[in-house]
Design a protein around this motif. Structure first.
Motif, short mmCIF file in Angstrom:
data_model
loop_
_atom_site.label_atom_id
_atom_site.label_comp_id
_atom_site.label_asym_id
_atom_site.label_seq_id
_atom_site.Cartn_x
_atom_site.Cartn_y
_atom_site.Cartn_z
N LEU A 108 -1.98 14.23 -1.18
CA LEU A 108 -2.00 14.82 0.17
C LEU A 108 -1.33 16.19 0.19
O LEU A 108 -1.82 17.12 0.82
N ARG A 109 -0.22 16.30 -0.52
CA ARG A 109 0.51 17.57 -0.57
C ARG A 109 -0.35 18.67 -1.20
O ARG A 109 -0.41 19.79 -0.73
N ASP A 149 -10.26 6.86 -3.48
CA ASP A 149 -9.07 6.00 -3.42
C ASP A 149 -8.16 6.41 -2.27
O ASP A 149 -7.64 5.56 -1.54
N LEU A 150 -7.97 7.72 -2.11
CA LEU A 150 -7.13 8.22 -1.02
C LEU A 150 -7.74 7.84 0.33
O LEU A 150 -7.05 7.39 1.24
N LEU A 170 -7.12 15.49 -9.27
CA LEU A 170 -8.28 15.76 -8.41
C LEU A 170 -9.41 16.49 -9.13
O LEU A 170 -10.57 16.38 -8.74
N VAL A 171 -9.06 17.24 -10.16
CA VAL A 171 -10.02 18.09 -10.85
C VAL A 171 -9.89 17.88 -12.35
O VAL A 171 -8.78 17.68 -12.86
N MET A 218 0.85 -1.17 0.00
CA MET A 218 0.00 0.00 0.00
C MET A 218 0.89 1.23 0.00
O MET A 218 1.85 1.33 0.73
N SER A 219 0.56 2.18 -0.84
CA SER A 219 1.34 3.40 -0.95
C SER A 219 0.39 4.59 -1.02
O SER A 219 -0.36 4.74 -1.99
N VAL A 220 0.39 5.40 0.01
CA VAL A 220 -0.50 6.56 0.06
C VAL A 220 -0.01 7.59 -0.95
O VAL A 220 1.18 7.85 -1.06
#
Length: 100
Positions: free
Chosen positions: A8-9, A77-78, A56-57, A1-3
């Motif tokens: 996030l940034r 997903d996040l 995201l957009v 698993m890799s966030v």
């Protein structure tokens, strides 16, 4: 698993977080986002570019305007990745690596 640290940034910036929250309710053009946030058009456009780059957009041309809409799947997903980490932390709460 890799966030997805890139997502996030991007979300860590208060104005970008506000834009994401606004776009969760409806598709908006830059002029609406400027009005809602009080930020300059240039500033909003720069933030929208970063949000697009992170996935995201997405932008949709409509005549001489461009409407932006939130890509909910990226947030889902996040959220699933973060929830998975929380589940692991719950399961392994009593696990402790011994010091050497």
């Amino acid at each position: 698993m890799s966030v997805r640290s890139d997502v996030l940034r991007v979300l860590a910036d208060p104005l970008r977080a506000q834009i994401v929250e606004l776009l969760a309710h409806e598709s908006l053009c830059t002029c609406h986002l400027v009005e809602e946030t009080g930020a300059s058009q240039t500033n909003v456009s720069n933030h929208l570019r970063l949000l697009r780059q992170a996935g995201l957009v997405s932008a949709e041309p409509a005549g001489r305007y461009t409407y932006y809409r939130l890509n909910a799947d990226v947030l889902k997903d996040l959220a699933a990745e973060l929830s998975g980490l929380a589940d692991i932390a719950d399961e392994r709460a009593d696990t402790r690596r011994p010091c050497s």
